[in-house]
Scaffold this active site. Structure first.
Site, short mmCIF file in Angstrom:
data_model
loop_
_atom_site.label_atom_id
_atom_site.label_comp_id
_atom_site.label_asym_id
_atom_site.label_seq_id
_atom_site.Cartn_x
_atom_site.Cartn_y
_atom_site.Cartn_z
CB SER A 156 -49.49 36.24 17.48
OG SER A 156 -50.44 36.61 16.52
CG ASP B 228 -46.36 42.88 16.68
OD1 ASP B 228 -46.34 42.94 17.93
OD2 ASP B 228 -47.19 42.19 16.05
CG HIS C 204 -49.96 41.23 18.31
ND1 HIS C 204 -48.98 40.84 17.42
CD2 HIS C 204 -50.81 40.19 18.40
CE1 HIS C 204 -49.24 39.62 16.98
NE2 HIS C 204 -50.36 39.19 17.56
#
Length: 308
Positions: free
Chosen positions: A219, A126, A75
């Site tokens: 992230s 992910d 992502h």
């Protein structure tokens, strides 16, 4: 003494998954002397930590897995970044977002590989691989992390660490000089995590507790556990609700699910994969509290005190 400090760690080293070129160097952090939780990370404590910038702004993390490749989150790479890779810069050996960073090197990205099963709707699969424009030289401040191999298991309560330059709370950016942050978090059960989100899959692992966990812009960074002197990445920062909410732990891509996929793309100088099983037992059990190595053929069974 906390409950976690009163537990023992039973670690089963299942096998080294093949003869990996990185196994002699991965997961070593000679400058990491941290035992319990903190905030600012010491210089060189997490030498695999990568910082990704797009158009001169920090937006995601990653981890060095050999001298040419990073593991990060899918992502982190929406279409506008994929189509403008010239504006993507990767920093290794970085300690603060503000100079000086004497041990830092930078590279551009020559290739970004998104997992074909990635779902932006659920966050499943992910993970992404980023190939650096040129290889890096290892030092005490730049080293690859080992990766959890296929079949690895982490029991609820096992101690893990997450690192990054993300916000320190909702709406609270990291204050100057924006030093790399670290936090110690426990592994959370799949059942408990799924009751919070409703769509947790076997490709995910959850960790965190009230006031501790990943936050925005962490992230792609690593969730790691320690096996004696080696650090092994078991998760990639994926998503969560808020930052460190007690009922919503951080969700990470489960690294052990992607050994075959990673090996399929990195055929030269592969990362160091180690299949592990880590469980915690109460100190009231009959297991010895001191280090005890049983003379077995592989798999090797170890009993040791967990550092928390």
């Amino acid at each position: 003494m906390s409950t976690m400090e009163e537990k023992l760690l039973l670690l089963l080293l299942v096998t080294l998954t093949g003869i990996d070129a990185q196994l002699d160097v991965c997961g070593q952090a000679p400058l990491n002397t941290r035992i319990i939780g903190g905030e600012d990370a010491a210089q060189g404590a997490w030498p695999w930590q990568a910082n990704l910038h797009f158009q001169n702004r920090s937006f995601c993390g990653g981890s060095l897995i050999n001298n040419l490749w990073l593991l990060s989150a899918a992502h982190c790479f929406p279409e506008n970044i994929i189509n403008n890779q010239v504006d993507l810069m990767i920093y290794l050996g970085r300690q603060t977002q503000e100079p000086p960073n004497p041990n830092e090197v930078s590279r551009s990205a020559s290739q970004i590989i998104i997992h074909p099963g990635y779902s932006s709707a659920t966050g499943d699969n992910d993970v992404a691989l980023v190939r650096l424009s040129s290889s890096v030289t290892f030092s005490n401040f730049i080293k690859p992390v080992c990766l959890a191999g296929t079949g690895s298991e982490l029991e609820v309560g096992v101690s893990a660490w997450v690192t990054g330059w993300g916000t320190i709370d909702v709406g609270r950016p990291l204050p100057p000089p924006q030093r790399l942050q670290e936090v110690n978090v426990p592994i959370v059960s799949q059942q408990s995590c799924n009751s919070s989100y409703g769509f947790i899959t076997n490709n995910m692992i959850c960790a965190g507790e009230a006031g501790k966990g990943r936050c925005r812009e962490d992230s792609g960074g690593p969730l790691v556990v320690k096996n004696e002197s080696l650090w092994i990445e078991c998760g990639v920062v994926s998503f969560g609700r808020g930052c460190g909410e007690s009922k919503h732990p951080g969700v990470y891509a489960r690294v052990s699910q992607y050994e075959s996929w990673i090996r399929g793309h990195i055929t030269t100088n592969p990362p160091g994969f180690i299949a592990i099983r880590m469980v915690v037992r109460s100190s009231s059990s009959s297991m010895p509290g001191s280090l005890c190595v049983l003379a077995l053929t592989l798999p090797l069974l170890l009993f040791l005190q967990q550092d928390v």
